[in-house]
Write an enzyme that holds these catalytic residues in place. Structure first.
Site, PDB file in Angstrom:
ATOM      1  N   LYS A  52      -8.609  -2.206   0.791  1.00  0.00           N
ATOM      2  CA  LYS A  52      -8.497  -1.328   1.951  1.00  0.00           C
ATOM      3  C   LYS A  52      -9.283  -0.030   1.781  1.00  0.00           C
ATOM      4  O   LYS A  52      -9.631   0.621   2.776  1.00  0.00           O
ATOM      5  CB  LYS A  52      -7.030  -1.030   2.250  1.00  0.00           C
ATOM      6  CG  LYS A  52      -6.272  -2.248   2.792  1.00  0.00           C
ATOM      7  CD  LYS A  52      -6.952  -2.841   4.032  1.00  0.00           C
ATOM      8  CE  LYS A  52      -6.143  -3.975   4.640  1.00  0.00           C
ATOM      9  NZ  LYS A  52      -6.873  -4.633   5.752  1.00  0.00           N
ATOM     10  N   HIS A 104     -10.227  -4.387  12.432  1.00  0.00           N
ATOM     11  CA  HIS A 104      -9.183  -5.036  11.645  1.00  0.00           C
ATOM     12  C   HIS A 104      -8.755  -6.266  12.435  1.00  0.00           C
ATOM     13  O   HIS A 104      -7.858  -6.199  13.286  1.00  0.00           O
ATOM     14  CB  HIS A 104      -8.016  -4.072  11.435  1.00  0.00           C
ATOM     15  CG  HIS A 104      -6.963  -4.596  10.523  1.00  0.00           C
ATOM     16  ND1 HIS A 104      -5.626  -4.303  10.682  1.00  0.00           N
ATOM     17  CD2 HIS A 104      -7.031  -5.393   9.437  1.00  0.00           C
ATOM     18  CE1 HIS A 104      -4.929  -4.901   9.734  1.00  0.00           C
ATOM     19  NE2 HIS A 104      -5.759  -5.573   8.969  1.00  0.00           N
ATOM     20  N   LYS A 109      -1.956 -13.494  13.531  1.00  0.00           N
ATOM     21  CA  LYS A 109      -3.413 -13.326  13.445  1.00  0.00           C
ATOM     22  C   LYS A 109      -4.047 -14.322  12.481  1.00  0.00           C
ATOM     23  O   LYS A 109      -5.026 -14.997  12.815  1.00  0.00           O
ATOM     24  CB  LYS A 109      -3.726 -11.886  13.016  1.00  0.00           C
ATOM     25  CG  LYS A 109      -5.203 -11.588  12.753  1.00  0.00           C
ATOM     26  CD  LYS A 109      -5.423 -10.088  12.637  1.00  0.00           C
ATOM     27  CE  LYS A 109      -4.709  -9.482  11.450  1.00  0.00           C
ATOM     28  NZ  LYS A 109      -5.382  -9.758  10.168  1.00  0.00           N
ATOM     29  N   THR A 110      -3.488 -14.425  11.278  1.00  0.00           N
ATOM     30  CA  THR A 110      -4.052 -15.335  10.283  1.00  0.00           C
ATOM     31  C   THR A 110      -3.781 -16.787  10.658  1.00  0.00           C
ATOM     32  O   THR A 110      -4.656 -17.648  10.566  1.00  0.00           O
ATOM     33  CB  THR A 110      -3.473 -15.024   8.891  1.00  0.00           C
ATOM     34  OG1 THR A 110      -3.826 -13.681   8.532  1.00  0.00           O
ATOM     35  CG2 THR A 110      -4.021 -15.972   7.848  1.00  0.00           C
ATOM     36  N   SER A 130       0.765  -7.217  11.343  1.00  0.00           N
ATOM     37  CA  SER A 130       1.475  -8.190  10.522  1.00  0.00           C
ATOM     38  C   SER A 130       2.603  -8.856  11.306  1.00  0.00           C
ATOM     39  O   SER A 130       3.379  -8.185  12.000  1.00  0.00           O
ATOM     40  CB  SER A 130       2.043  -7.495   9.281  1.00  0.00           C
ATOM     41  OG  SER A 130       2.746  -8.400   8.465  1.00  0.00           O
ATOM     42  N   ARG A 135       1.473 -12.194  -1.707  1.00  0.00           N
ATOM     43  CA  ARG A 135       0.103 -12.397  -1.230  1.00  0.00           C
ATOM     44  C   ARG A 135      -0.664 -13.388  -2.093  1.00  0.00           C
ATOM     45  O   ARG A 135      -0.392 -13.544  -3.292  1.00  0.00           O
ATOM     46  CB  ARG A 135      -0.652 -11.074  -1.256  1.00  0.00           C
ATOM     47  CG  ARG A 135      -0.115 -10.007  -0.310  1.00  0.00           C
ATOM     48  CD  ARG A 135      -0.724 -10.110   1.048  1.00  0.00           C
ATOM     49  NE  ARG A 135      -0.260  -9.069   1.954  1.00  0.00           N
ATOM     50  CZ  ARG A 135      -0.808  -8.845   3.146  1.00  0.00           C
ATOM     51  NH1 ARG A 135      -1.818  -9.593   3.554  1.00  0.00           N
ATOM     52  NH2 ARG A 135      -0.328  -7.907   3.931  1.00  0.00           N
ATOM     53  N   ASP A 191      -9.624 -11.009   8.256  1.00  0.00           N
ATOM     54  CA  ASP A 191      -9.033  -9.675   8.247  1.00  0.00           C
ATOM     55  C   ASP A 191      -9.945  -8.526   8.686  1.00  0.00           C
ATOM     56  O   ASP A 191      -9.483  -7.612   9.337  1.00  0.00           O
ATOM     57  CB  ASP A 191      -8.501  -9.367   6.849  1.00  0.00           C
ATOM     58  CG  ASP A 191      -7.502  -8.229   6.836  1.00  0.00           C
ATOM     59  OD1 ASP A 191      -6.631  -8.190   7.719  1.00  0.00           O
ATOM     60  OD2 ASP A 191      -7.601  -7.360   5.960  1.00  0.00           O
ATOM     61  N   ARG A 248       0.829  -1.205   0.000  1.00  0.00           N
ATOM     62  CA  ARG A 248       0.000   0.000   0.000  1.00  0.00           C
ATOM     63  C   ARG A 248       0.866   1.258   0.000  1.00  0.00           C
ATOM     64  O   ARG A 248       1.932   1.286   0.601  1.00  0.00           O
ATOM     65  CB  ARG A 248      -0.912   0.019   1.227  1.00  0.00           C
ATOM     66  CG  ARG A 248      -2.017  -1.011   1.209  1.00  0.00           C
ATOM     67  CD  ARG A 248      -2.872  -0.924   2.451  1.00  0.00           C
ATOM     68  NE  ARG A 248      -2.088  -1.137   3.677  1.00  0.00           N
ATOM     69  CZ  ARG A 248      -1.640  -0.183   4.463  1.00  0.00           C
ATOM     70  NH1 ARG A 248      -1.886   1.093   4.173  1.00  0.00           N
ATOM     71  NH2 ARG A 248      -0.941  -0.464   5.542  1.00  0.00           N
TER      72      ARG A 248
END
Length: 536
Positions: A201, A220, A243-244, A239, A324, A258, A61
């Site tokens: 986003k 988030h 989390k994932t 990141s 990704r 997410d 981003r």
């Protein structure tokens, strides 16, 4: 060219854009968009059938190029200390130039839902210049049924033209890349970047602006529940915190990885897909993500293919570490069919503390939860970013500062109230270092992190005996089955206890310095929940 309508009615804007941009392709399916992307040579096909796109100079981003239009509606509602402003006049010039640039392009139009709960979902129309961007966003949002398309009325619009080049002097931006958010007109313009995550986003940013006024807490976070639909849990984390990984548990149902909303009806996924990091991805460590990343139609961003076999090399970060995979939740075997769940029983805030000070698990009061939510702490380690040679504290408020248009306390107060109203247990989990700071200690063993998480989700930890941490003031369990007792007290894991005390004081100072920006906006309970007071 037609004159841009001055009003803010979404239907009028939609009709205007439909006739002005004249999209050549409307609501094509993913398979047809995939064919277009290959025909137009926008990328390559992996041996698995995934589509592989390289995004050029922008492999992430462009946060510094994101702007919000400042006008009468947003003047008092946007957190201008952290959101860069664009004047209404500059936006109008940019908008007209976007329309002129788009005239004659073979644009793709996509009508999609943002939000799994029909009561709160946002009907979103997205124009893309690239076919593969269409595949991407159809994975990430929710595709309406054919009958819904016939009466689809957009409430929010995004125009994404990577070939557009902004003019900083003419458009009031920073570079040739621009992400301009007009909340009043419910419109976002994205130009000068092929990184598809900007579209995802942009939707999240707009939802973060409009949903609090509807009584919905935008988050988030990832979320999961038991396979019988009970015991939902929310995972906040930046990141690299897990989390994932931790939410993708084959023994539980994945609600989403997410972005979610928390309303009076429970929690719901904003999206219909996942956007997972794939660097160092292996089937052994993350089987669900591995399978989905190696499926037909998945979009792989900046992943390197073997030139002969066309197999993805997920260890190759030569283009970027931010590789990704974008895929539909239908590619995940244990994904929720509805994307909705009841109110959570547990909230887990994940941090990767590279200083080795935080315990592996701690129980938070509602005020402490708000404090740590506003802080959004984790740490970067050497090698993760250019110029980072030692652990560096990172604070991203609400665990997603770049996407929060309103003042963070607006979200923090909502979270604290929801926690109190629904009797939610809150936990801070350190997936970072123990036994010393990065370079001296070791990463918290994943087996212990999973064991602690299981004890949280099972309810076992709720009834444990706790001690009050002398540095941070939160409650730390004295004993957890299967966890070495000394691991629960980070000071005991350090060979030199004096060095631990010094490092702990340093981390407390970092928290205190960061929290100064919120001191005038939070009450005494939240201020006293911080580690500075506890350490004193």
């Amino acid at each position: 060219m037609n004159h841009v309508p001055s009003g803010t009615d979404a239907a009028s804007l939609s009709n205007f854009l439909s006739t002005t941009l004249k999209p050549r392709h409307r609501n094509l399916g993913s398979a047809e968009l995939y064919e277009h992307a290959i025909t137009l040579k926008e990328g390559q096909i992996a041996s698995s059938g995934a589509f592989v796109a390289h995004t050029g100079v922008h492999t992430g981003r462009s946060a510094a190029d994101k702007f919000v239009v400042r006008d009468g509606d947003t003047e008092s509602t946007v957190w201008w200390e952290k959101n860069k402003e664009m004047s209404r006049e500059n936006f109008e010039v940019l908008f007209n130039d976007f329309l002129a640039h788009g005239d004659g392009l073979a644009l793709y139009m996509h009508d999609l839902h943002a939000g799994a709960d029909p009561h709160y979902r946002l009907q979103t129309r997205i124009y893309t210049e690239l076919a593969w961007h269409g595949v991407f966003i159809r994975h990430l949002l929710i595709e309406p049924e054919q009958a819904e398309l016939e009466s689809f009325s957009p409430e929010f619009t995004i125009i994404n033209l990577p070939s557009f080049r902004a003019n900083p002097q003419r458009h009031g931006c920073r570079t040739e890349t621009v992400i301009a958010c007009d909340f009043t007109r419910k419109l976002v313009l994205i130009g000068g970047t092929s990184y598809a995550g900007e579209t995802k986003k942009a939707v999240f940013t707009y939802l973060n602006y409009v949903l609090p006024e509807r009584g919905v807490m935008p988050m988030h976070c990832s979320a999961s529940e038991e396979n019988d639909g009970s015991n939902p849990a929310i995972f906040f984390g930046l990141s690299g915190t897990g989390k994932t990984t931790l939410s993708n548990d084959p023994a539980r149902t994945l609600i989403g990885d997410d972005e979610h909303g928390w309303s009076d009806r429970g929690i719901y996924n904003f999206e219909g897909g996942c956007y997972a990091k794939t660097i160092k991805l292996t089937g052994a460590a993350e089987p669900e993500i591995w399978r989905a990343s190696n499926s037909w139609g998945t979009v792989l961003e900046n992943v390197i293919l073997d030139p002969q076999t066309r197999k993805p090399d997920f260890d190759d970060g030569s283009l970027t570490e931010n590789t990704r995979a974008a895929y539909s939740l239908s590619a995940v075997a244990n994904a929720s069919k509805t994307g909705t769940a009841a109110h959570p029983r547990n909230i887990v805030m994940l941090t990767a503390d590279a200083f080795g000070v935080l315990p592996p698990i701690a129980k938070l009061t509602p005020s402490q939860a708000m404090y740590h939510f506003l802080s959004g702490y984790t740490a970067k380690v050497a090698g993760t970013e250019k110029g980072v040679s030692e652990p560096t504290a990172t604070f991203s408020t609400c665990f997603g500062a770049p996407f929060m248009p309103r003042h963070p306390t607006a979200y923090g107060n909502m979270l604290r109230e929801l926690i109190a109203n629904h009797g939610v247990d809150c936990w801070l989990m350190n997936t970072g270092w123990t036994g010393g700071r990065y370079g001296v200690g070791q990463r918290m063993p994943l087996q212990f992190t999973r064991a602690l998480l299981n004890s949280v989700l099972s309810g076992e930890l709720r009834n444990a005996s706790f001690r009050r941490d002398k540095v941070f003031g939160f409650e730390v369990p004295l004993d957890v089955q299967g966890i070495p007792p000394h691991l629960l007290d980070p000071r005991r894991t350090w060979e030199n206890r004096l060095e631990f005390d010094i490092q702990a004081r340093d981390l407390v100072a970092m928290f205190a310095e960061n929290f100064k920006m919120f001191e005038a906006d939070v009450d005494a309970d939240v201020l006293s929940a911080g580690p500075a007071l506890a350490a004193a």
